[in-house]
Write a protein that holds these residues in place. Structure first.
Motif, PDB file in Angstrom:
ATOM      1  N   LEU A   1      48.813  36.602  91.478  1.00 48.03           N
ATOM      2  CA  LEU A   1      49.655  35.804  92.300  1.00 48.03           C
ATOM      3  C   LEU A   1      50.532  36.563  93.529  1.00 48.03           C
ATOM      4  O   LEU A   1      51.051  36.411  94.353  1.00 48.03           O
ATOM      5  N   ASP A   2      51.486  37.882  92.849  1.00 43.55           N
ATOM      6  CA  ASP A   2      52.431  38.565  93.276  1.00 43.55           C
ATOM      7  C   ASP A   2      51.892  39.036  94.371  1.00 43.55           C
ATOM      8  O   ASP A   2      52.806  39.088  95.525  1.00 43.55           O
ATOM      9  N   LYS A   3      50.074  39.610  94.348  1.00 39.36           N
ATOM     10  CA  LYS A   3      49.703  40.274  95.345  1.00 39.36           C
ATOM     11  C   LYS A   3      49.347  39.161  96.449  1.00 39.36           C
ATOM     12  O   LYS A   3      48.680  39.637  97.310  1.00 39.36           O
ATOM     13  N   GLY A   4      49.361  37.944  96.587  1.00 41.71           N
ATOM     14  CA  GLY A   4      48.790  37.230  97.437  1.00 41.71           C
ATOM     15  C   GLY A   4      48.396  36.105  97.480  1.00 41.71           C
ATOM     16  O   GLY A   4      47.843  35.307  98.418  1.00 41.71           O
ATOM     17  N   ALA A   5      47.388  36.009  96.851  1.00 37.90           N
ATOM     18  CA  ALA A   5      46.669  34.960  96.011  1.00 37.90           C
ATOM     19  C   ALA A   5      46.651  33.973  95.550  1.00 37.90           C
ATOM     20  O   ALA A   5      47.778  33.460  95.558  1.00 37.90           O
ATOM     21  N   LEU A   6      46.091  32.992  95.701  1.00 38.22           N
ATOM     22  CA  LEU A   6      46.540  31.408  95.625  1.00 38.22           C
ATOM     23  C   LEU A   6      45.891  31.247  94.711  1.00 38.22           C
ATOM     24  O   LEU A   6      44.558  31.176  94.265  1.00 38.22           O
ATOM     25  N   GLN A   7      46.032  30.306  93.259  1.00 34.60           N
ATOM     26  CA  GLN A   7      46.435  30.038  92.225  1.00 34.60           C
ATOM     27  C   GLN A   7      44.769  29.112  91.644  1.00 34.60           C
ATOM     28  O   GLN A   7      44.280  29.117  91.684  1.00 34.60           O
ATOM     29  N   GLU A   8      44.601  28.255  93.109  1.00 37.39           N
ATOM     30  CA  GLU A   8      43.157  27.482  93.160  1.00 37.39           C
ATOM     31  C   GLU A   8      42.747  28.178  93.659  1.00 37.39           C
ATOM     32  O   GLU A   8      41.287  27.361  93.977  1.00 37.39           O
ATOM     33  N   ASN A   9      42.277  29.721  94.067  1.00 34.11           N
ATOM     34  CA  ASN A   9      41.655  30.646  94.687  1.00 34.11           C
ATOM     35  C   ASN A   9      40.946  31.283  93.054  1.00 34.11           C
ATOM     36  O   ASN A   9      40.294  32.032  93.371  1.00 34.11           O
ATOM     37  N   ILE A  10      41.450  30.984  92.185  1.00 34.77           N
ATOM     38  CA  ILE A  10      41.224  32.102  91.436  1.00 34.77           C
ATOM     39  C   ILE A  10      40.566  31.864  90.460  1.00 34.77           C
ATOM     40  O   ILE A  10      40.245  30.077  89.401  1.00 34.77           O
ATOM     41  N   ARG A  11      39.635  31.929  89.668  1.00 31.71           N
ATOM     42  CA  ARG A  11      38.620  31.487  88.736  1.00 31.71           C
ATOM     43  C   ARG A  11      38.057  32.756  87.311  1.00 31.71           C
ATOM     44  O   ARG A  11      38.507  33.957  87.899  1.00 31.71           O
ATOM     45  N   VAL A  12      38.081  31.791  86.429  1.00 31.80           N
ATOM     46  CA  VAL A  12      38.204  33.407  85.239  1.00 31.80           C
ATOM     47  C   VAL A  12      36.811  33.104  84.430  1.00 31.80           C
ATOM     48  O   VAL A  12      36.103  31.689  84.217  1.00 31.80           O
ATOM     49  N   MET A  13      36.147  33.797  84.080  1.00 33.54           N
ATOM     50  CA  MET A  13      35.523  33.544  83.102  1.00 33.54           C
ATOM     51  C   MET A  13      34.860  34.564  82.158  1.00 33.54           C
ATOM     52  O   MET A  13      35.313  35.624  81.929  1.00 33.54           O
ATOM     53  N   SER A  14      34.818  34.229  80.806  1.00 31.81           N
ATOM     54  CA  SER A  14      34.758  34.344  79.834  1.00 31.81           C
ATOM     55  C   SER A  14      33.861  34.056  78.901  1.00 31.81           C
ATOM     56  O   SER A  14      32.948  33.079  78.952  1.00 31.81           O
ATOM     57  N   LEU A  15      33.733  34.825  77.575  1.00 29.07           N
ATOM     58  CA  LEU A  15      32.453  34.771  76.877  1.00 29.07           C
ATOM     59  C   LEU A  15      32.940  33.232  75.793  1.00 29.07           C
ATOM     60  O   LEU A  15      32.712  32.555  76.088  1.00 29.07           O
ATOM     61  N   LEU A  16      34.421  33.742  75.180  1.00 30.12           N
ATOM     62  CA  LEU A  16      34.849  32.856  74.180  1.00 30.12           C
ATOM     63  C   LEU A  16      36.309  32.616  74.206  1.00 30.12           C
ATOM     64  O   LEU A  16      36.732  34.148  75.016  1.00 30.12           O
ATOM     65  N   LEU A  17      36.273  31.923  74.564  1.00 26.59           N
ATOM     66  CA  LEU A  17      38.300  31.310  74.348  1.00 26.59           C
ATOM     67  C   LEU A  17      38.724  30.034  73.411  1.00 26.59           C
ATOM     68  O   LEU A  17      37.387  29.973  72.481  1.00 26.59           O
ATOM     69  N   ALA A  18      40.044  30.566  73.171  1.00 29.35           N
ATOM     70  CA  ALA A  18      40.466  29.571  72.222  1.00 29.35           C
ATOM     71  C   ALA A  18      41.728  29.090  72.424  1.00 29.35           C
ATOM     72  O   ALA A  18      42.722  29.448  73.725  1.00 29.35           O
ATOM     73  N   PRO A  19      42.351  27.887  71.858  1.00 29.61           N
ATOM     74  CA  PRO A  19      43.243  27.315  72.066  1.00 29.61           C
ATOM     75  C   PRO A  19      44.300  27.444  71.810  1.00 29.61           C
ATOM     76  O   PRO A  19      45.520  27.018  73.189  1.00 29.61           O
ATOM     77  N   PRO A  20      44.677  28.531  71.106  1.00 35.12           N
ATOM     78  CA  PRO A  20      46.232  29.300  71.696  1.00 35.12           C
ATOM     79  C   PRO A  20      46.836  29.388  73.209  1.00 35.12           C
ATOM     80  O   PRO A  20      47.491  29.166  73.986  1.00 35.12           O
ATOM     81  N   ALA A  21      45.861  30.415  73.167  1.00 30.40           N
ATOM     82  CA  ALA A  21      46.022  31.106  74.905  1.00 30.40           C
ATOM     83  C   ALA A  21      45.616  29.962  75.455  1.00 30.40           C
ATOM     84  O   ALA A  21      46.184  29.811  77.007  1.00 30.40           O
TER      85      ALA A  21
END
Length: 223
Positions: free
Chosen positions: A162-182
Motif C-alpha cells: 500500500l505504501d508503494k501505491g497499490a489500492l487496498q481494493e486491488n489486493i487479493r490474498v491466496m492461502s491454503l489455510l487461514l485461522a481466526p486470530p489473524a
C-alpha cells in the motif's frame, strides 16, 4: 480487423465494505487439502497437493478479476464477439516464503501476463525483498502465503504494498489455510481486501501453528 473495448474487472462496491473470505466448495479442493494434511505423506505427495490446490484457488481467484479486452474478430464463418485477457495489465504476484512459489507452479496458463516479486520474512523482518519501487493505482496485486496463523508477515507485506501505491481494493490474498486470530486483525485493518483459501481452521496452538493445520509445511514439502 477488430474493435476493442476495455473492461476493468474491478471489485463491486459491496465487496469493498468488508473483507471477503472465499472458500471454494470444490470437491478437488477438499481432496487435495486432505492429501496435504496426511502426516504419512512423503514430500513429493505433499508438494503435488499444494501445486493442485494453488492451481484451483488461482482459477477461482482470477474469476472476474483479470482485466479483459472485448473484440470483434473475423472468425472462420463471419464476425464474432471475443474476449481476451488484457496482457497490457500484468498481474503483480508476491509469493511470501519458500512454499508460496509451489502454489504458483501451474498458474502460468491461468495468468497469461504477470510480474513476480519474491519476499521472505522472519519475525516480521525481511530476509528477502524484491518488491518494486512502486505500484500504480490500477495494479492488481496477488499476495500468496501458504498459511495465515498470524497477521504479522502478511500485514507487513500489505502495508508495504500500500505504501508503494497499490489500492487496498486491488489486493487479493491466496492461502491454503487461514485461522481466526489473524483474520480478525487483518479484517479490521484491511476491510477491502479479498481472501481465497482452502479452509479456515479453528485455532492456533501455543507454538503459533494452525490446528489441525498442515504441520511444518516447509519441511513436509521439501524434505
Amino acid at each position: 480487423w477488430m474493435h476493442t473495448r476495455r473492461r476493468s474487472g474491478s471489485l463491486s462496491a459491496s465487496a469493498a465494505k468488508t473483507m471477503m473470505i472465499l472458500v471454494p466448495p470444490h470437491p478437488l479442493v477438499k481432496h487435495y487439502l486432505g492429501v496435504a494434511r496426511l502426516a504419512m505423506a512423503p514430500p513429493v505427495m505433499t508438494k503435488n497437493a499444494i501445486v493442485e490446490l494453488g492451481r484451483i484457488l488461482t482459477y477461482e481467484l482470477i474469476r472476474e478479476w483479470l482485466p479483459v479486452v472485448d473484440q470483434e474478430i473475423e472468425g472462420s464463418l463471419g464476425v464474432a464477439e471475443a474476449t481476451f485477457v488484457d496482457n497490457s495489465q500484468p498481474l503483480q504476484i508476491v509469493p511470501i516464503g519458500r512454499v508460496a512459489p509451489v502454489m504458483l507452479e501451474q498458474s502460468a496458463t491461468l495468468i497469461p501476463a504477470s510480474q513476480t516479486y519474491h519476499v521472505g520474512l522472519n519475525d516480521g523482518e525481511y530476509y528477502q525483498n524484491t518488491l518494486p519501487e512502486s505500484f500504480t493505482e490500477r495494479d492488481r496485486v496477488l499476495l500468496v502465503i501458504p498459511e495465515l496463523a498470524s497477521d504479522v508477515e502478511l500485514g507487513k507485506v500489505i502495508s508495504d504494498v500500500l505504501d508503494k501505491g497499490a489500492l487496498q481494493e486491488n489486493i487479493r490474498v491466496m492461502s491454503l489455510l487461514l485461522a481466526p486470530p489473524a483474520l480478525e486483525k487483518l479484517g479490521l485493518k484491511y476491510p477491502s481486501i479479498r481472501m481465497y483459501c482452502a479452509m479456515i481452521d479453528p485455532e492456533v496452538n501455543e507454538n503459533g501453528m494452525i490446528v489441525p493445520g498442515l504441520g511444518n509445511l516447509e519441511t513436509r514439502t521439501f524434505g
